[in-house]
Design an enzyme around this catalytic site. Structure first.
Site, short mmCIF file in Angstrom:
data_model
loop_
_atom_site.label_atom_id
_atom_site.label_comp_id
_atom_site.label_asym_id
_atom_site.label_seq_id
_atom_site.Cartn_x
_atom_site.Cartn_y
_atom_site.Cartn_z
N ASP A 18 0.76 -1.28 0.03
CA ASP A 18 0.04 0.05 0.11
C ASP A 18 0.80 1.18 -0.09
O ASP A 18 2.08 1.22 0.28
CB ASP A 18 -0.91 0.04 1.04
CG ASP A 18 -1.85 -0.79 1.54
OD1 ASP A 18 -2.12 -1.65 0.10
OD2 ASP A 18 -2.24 -1.41 2.55
N1 URA Z 1 -1.10 -5.77 3.88
C1 URA Z 1 -1.65 -4.59 3.73
O1 URA Z 1 -2.68 -4.50 4.32
N2 URA Z 1 -0.91 -3.88 3.19
C2 URA Z 1 0.07 -3.75 2.36
O2 URA Z 1 0.77 -2.92 2.12
C3 URA Z 1 0.64 -5.36 2.56
C4 URA Z 1 0.00 -6.42 3.21
#
Ligand code: URA
Length: 234
Positions: free
Chosen positions: A102
């Site tokens: 993310d």
């Molecule tokens: N899980 C998440 O919620 N975000 C990420 O960036 C990676 C794994």
């Protein structure tokens, strides 16, 4: 392969700039100045030089990036800075990030042009563990770790595969480590939410045998060593 294509794939310049460089006599093939950018070259056998510097052919390349928060995991984006924008040295055009973190997540991101390896690392069939460090607010349910192990309903068609949750500290925000073998959208955040918490900081620590180099600050990267690449392939 055409000379201009070879040089653009190796990240020297765009094809139009390469054609211009050829016309100016800046490119040599096997020791002779080559003004024709459509010349066929054998990337493995011919010696190609730009301004006297040999451009070596590398079939596959592998970088480890410590992704900082605030950049998107994409190859191009018209508005946002991408993880590929962080690779500042000469870079080839076929690189892509393996999996997605993310925008606000930090940590280990592999960037490569090796599609086969990427598919294997991401496939849930291969159960490659991805380990995360997270800071979490809120009261986690007392059996949160057991629920992670059993598989959780996070609103998808299927429950999550067994995952590990280790609670490292109990003060707010709690520090936890989570190990998954899948990579669903916002998976860590949704799993933590399903057991009563909220992720306020998330960082990926490892993917299979590959561990984030602690000497890399957020935004820094390095090439993988040969041993690291070999270990990932087994
Ligand atoms: N899980 C998440 O919620 N975000 C990420 O960036 C990676 C794994």
């Amino acid at each position: 392969m055409r000379l201009d294509r070879f040089l653009s794939e190796m990240g020297v310049e765009t094809r139009s700039r390469i054609r211009e460089m050829c016309r100016k006599g800046r490119i040599k093939v096997n020791g002779t100045v080559q003004k024709k950018s459509d010349l066929q070259v054998s990337p493995e056998d011919d010696i190609v030089e730009v301004d006297g510097e040999r451009i070596l052919f590398a079939a596959k390349e592998y970088y480890m990036l410590n992704k900082p928060a605030g950049v998107v995991t994409a190859t191009v984006d018209t508005r946002e800075k991408t993880v590929l924008d962080l690779l500042t040295e000469r870079k080839r055009k076929d690189l892509f990030p393996v999996g997605r973190l993310d925008k606000d997540t930090e940590g280990l991101l592999l960037i490569t042009n090796d599609g086969e390896l990427s598919a294997r690392l991401l496939s849930p069939k291969h159960h490659v563990p991805k380990k995360y460090y997270a800071e979490v607010r809120g009261e986690l349910q007392p059996d949160a770790a057991e629920q992670f192990l059993k598989g959780l309903d996070i609103g998808d068609e299927k429950e999550t595969l067994p995952a590990e949750l280790v609670i490292l500290t109990s003060e707010e925000p709690k520090e936890v480590e989570i190990t998954l073998t899948e990579g669903r959208y916002h998976q860590v955040k949704r799993m933590i939410e399903a057991v009563g918490g909220e992720v306020v900081y998330l960082k990926r620590l490892s993917m299979g045998s590959l561990t984030l180099d602690p000497s890399l600050s957020p935004g820094e990267y390095r090439k993988l060593t040969e041993e690291e690449v070999e270990m990932l392939r087994v």
